[in-house]
Design a protein around this motif. Structure first.
Motif, PDB file in Angstrom:
ATOM      1  N   CYS A   1      37.671  40.453 -15.649  1.00  0.00           N
ATOM      2  CA  CYS A   1      36.223  40.634 -15.672  1.00  0.00           C
ATOM      3  C   CYS A   1      35.684  40.612 -17.091  1.00  0.00           C
ATOM      4  O   CYS A   1      36.229  41.263 -17.995  1.00  0.00           O
ATOM      5  CB  CYS A   1      35.867  41.961 -14.996  1.00  0.00           C
TER       6      CYS A   1
ATOM      7  N   PRO B   1      31.450  40.500 -18.247  1.00  0.00           N
ATOM      8  CA  PRO B   1      30.094  40.299 -17.722  1.00  0.00           C
ATOM      9  C   PRO B   1      29.368  39.098 -18.323  1.00  0.00           C
ATOM     10  O   PRO B   1      28.536  38.479 -17.653  1.00  0.00           O
ATOM     11  CB  PRO B   1      29.372  41.611 -18.077  1.00  0.00           C
TER      12      PRO B   1
ATOM     13  N   CYS C   1      33.475  41.213 -11.894  1.00  0.00           N
ATOM     14  CA  CYS C   1      32.858  42.455 -12.368  1.00  0.00           C
ATOM     15  C   CYS C   1      32.126  43.215 -11.264  1.00  0.00           C
ATOM     16  O   CYS C   1      31.784  44.390 -11.439  1.00  0.00           O
ATOM     17  CB  CYS C   1      31.905  42.157 -13.521  1.00  0.00           C
TER      18      CYS C   1
ATOM     19  N   ARG D   1      36.558  46.133 -13.151  1.00  0.00           N
ATOM     20  CA  ARG D   1      35.632  46.246 -14.267  1.00  0.00           C
ATOM     21  C   ARG D   1      36.349  46.728 -15.517  1.00  0.00           C
ATOM     22  O   ARG D   1      37.246  47.575 -15.456  1.00  0.00           O
ATOM     23  CB  ARG D   1      34.499  47.218 -13.924  1.00  0.00           C
TER      24      ARG D   1
ATOM     25  N   ARG E   1      36.775  48.917 -18.608  1.00  0.00           N
ATOM     26  CA  ARG E   1      36.334  50.226 -19.057  1.00  0.00           C
ATOM     27  C   ARG E   1      37.260  50.709 -20.164  1.00  0.00           C
ATOM     28  O   ARG E   1      38.481  50.559 -20.084  1.00  0.00           O
ATOM     29  CB  ARG E   1      36.311  51.230 -17.899  1.00  0.00           C
TER      30      ARG E   1
END
Length: 478
Positions: free
Chosen positions: A210, A212, A239, A245, A247
């Motif tokens: 992922c 964005p 995402c 995702r 992090r």
């Protein structure tokens, strides 16, 4: 235990201590820790990682120094969101990418990589000679016959089955720039046969991660073992799934307070930190007028070997190199004592002019595996050059000719299992301008089984190409 071992013991204890009857997860690289020595005044953070007063251990150093170390309660802040997620599976999120027949490209110093999602991965190089057709050297690193159910994007049942398998098992992660990042793997097989592995087909694992703001770019291509590759793709499509995702992992602080009779921080640890600070002190730059005289100057070992990375050239030596050092470098290169090293992926290459070409792989466990690709014989090269072009020319703007590339033959390498004949290599030395005078690019091609082409491009070569005689043999410029 000694002070450094104390830290190791602390981290091991984090994995061993139970919280509310539930064992904490085993220590892994994607859970960062930091040991703090706050003294008597301890103010625990009110946000982020949680702490409990009874969640501590007593640690003792080899010098009998004792510390009460408060451990963090390790937990993921996204567990509820991931548990409640009922949206599309990662395979379904990526499905549009496979259906729209899109391709991503990555251009490196020699090779171009083409990833047509859900179809194939191609590695190729195009070279156009004046008045001739474009020559294409290409290999398929993986083809549309895949090893997992995504080989049939229309087969939703199979794709969901593979997604369920990933859901029930731990999602794989990869270290991307120091951060353990989850990825969705797609494996492709049936690539171009690999002569180094008994003509087994090449294969690749495409790792979708992922990002964005990405547009399905190729982040990296690496040959993890002979003819097996890993390709990392950045895509925004994943995402939407909480498990994929990106992090940042929070740093888990461990607070260690000294018990009566012990210093605020272990004595051995303080000594070690002082030594590390001394090593970090910058060295004073030597001014040019302070450098030794011509008679005293020797070629320093810091100028070798020259290496090349997958995305950028790694240069050797200082940024500003005097003319004398350049001349000395050329002499060392032509004498064979200055060797070029390069290559990316599993195999690396060592080229010593007028001596040999080696292909090698270094492993911490099994040591160094080396293959002699070719050795130098002036007589064999001259015989070869009578049948092949040892020099290639190009025209300057003023109409005069200049040597663009020289080719040298290195034969009598290790015997090849596929041909029962010695390996041999044609070394192509080519001028390549660069801001760094010691930069070098090295690449290896294998147009026929165990018959290789080694490309060597460097500014060092620019200075000596015009000295090549009719056999392509080089000499020190006058």
């Amino acid at each position: 235990c000694p002070a450094p071992a104390l830290l190791c013991g602390l981290l091991a204890a984090v994995a061993a201590v139970a919280e509310g009857g539930r064992a904490l997860p085993q220590l892994s690289d994607d859970i960062p820790f930091r040991v703090n020595w706050p003294g008597t005044e301890l103010s625990l953070p009110t946000t982020g990682v949680l702490y409990k007063e009874d969640n501590y251990i007593i640690m003792t150093t080899v010098d009998k120094e004792k510390y009460k170390c408060l451990l963090p309660l390790i937990a993921s802040g996204n567990e509820e969101e991931e548990k409640d997620y009922k949206g599309p599976t990662p395979g379904e999120l990526l499905e549009p990418l496979f259906k729209q027949s899109s391709c991503s490209y990555r251009i490196e110093s020699y090779w171009t990589y083409e990833v047509c999602h859900g179809k194939h991965i191609r590695q190729y190089h195009e070279e156009k000679e004046t008045g001739q057709k474009i020559n294409i050297q290409e290999y398929y690193l993986g083809n549309m016959i895949m090893k997992n159910p995504l080989s049939e994007p229309g087969s939703q049942e199979l794709s969901c089955g593979y997604d369920l398998f990933l859901f029930l098992t731990q999602i794989p992660t990869k270290n991307i720039e120091g951060q353990m990042t989850p990825y969705y793997p797609v494996e492709l097989g049936n690539g171009t046969p690999c002569s180094l592995r008994q003509n087994l087909p090449r294969s690749s694992t495409v790792m979708y991660i992922c990002h964005p703001e990405a547009k399905h770019e190729i982040l990296s291509v690496a040959e993890i073992t002979t003819c097996e590759y890993e390709v990392v793709i950045l895509t925004p499509l994943l995402c939407n799934h909480p498990k994929y995702r990106f992090r940042a992992s929070p740093v888990n602080d461990i607070f260690c307070q000294s018990l009566p009779g012990s210093p605020l921080k272990p004595h051995n640890l303080e000594q070690l930190e002082k030594q590390q600070e001394m090593l970090k002190m910058p060295f004073r730059r030597v001014k040019e007028e302070e450098m030794p005289s011509t008679k005293e100057e020797k070629f320093s070992s810091i100028h070798k070997p020259v290496a090349v990375g997958s995305h950028q050239l790694l240069t050797v030596g200082t940024t500003h190199i005097s003319k004398l050092t350049d001349e000395q470098l050329i002499k060392e290169f032509l004498s064979g004592s200055y060797c070029f090293h390069g290559g990316v992926g599993w195999w690396k290459y060592e080229f010593c002019y007028g001596k040999y070409v080696h292909q090698y792989h270094e492993d911490k466990e099994s040591g160094k595996t080396s293959v002699v690709v070719g050795t130098w014989s002036k007589e064999e090269h001259i015989e070869w050059s009578r049948k092949n072009a040892a020099r290639t020319f190009s025209l300057r703007e003023d109409g005069t000719q200049t040597v663009r590339m020289v080719s040298h033959f290195y034969g009598n390498g290790d015997v090849c299992d596929l041909t029962d004949k010695p390996r041999q290599v044609t070394v192509k030395l080519k001028c390549k301008e660069s801001d760094s005078p010691h930069a070098v690019t090295i690449y290896m091609l294998e147009p026929h089984s165990c018959q290789y082409i080694l490309g060597v491009e460097s500014p060092v070569i620019c200075k000596i190409l015009d000295t090549a005689d009719e056999y392509g043999l080089l000499s020190v410029p006058s």
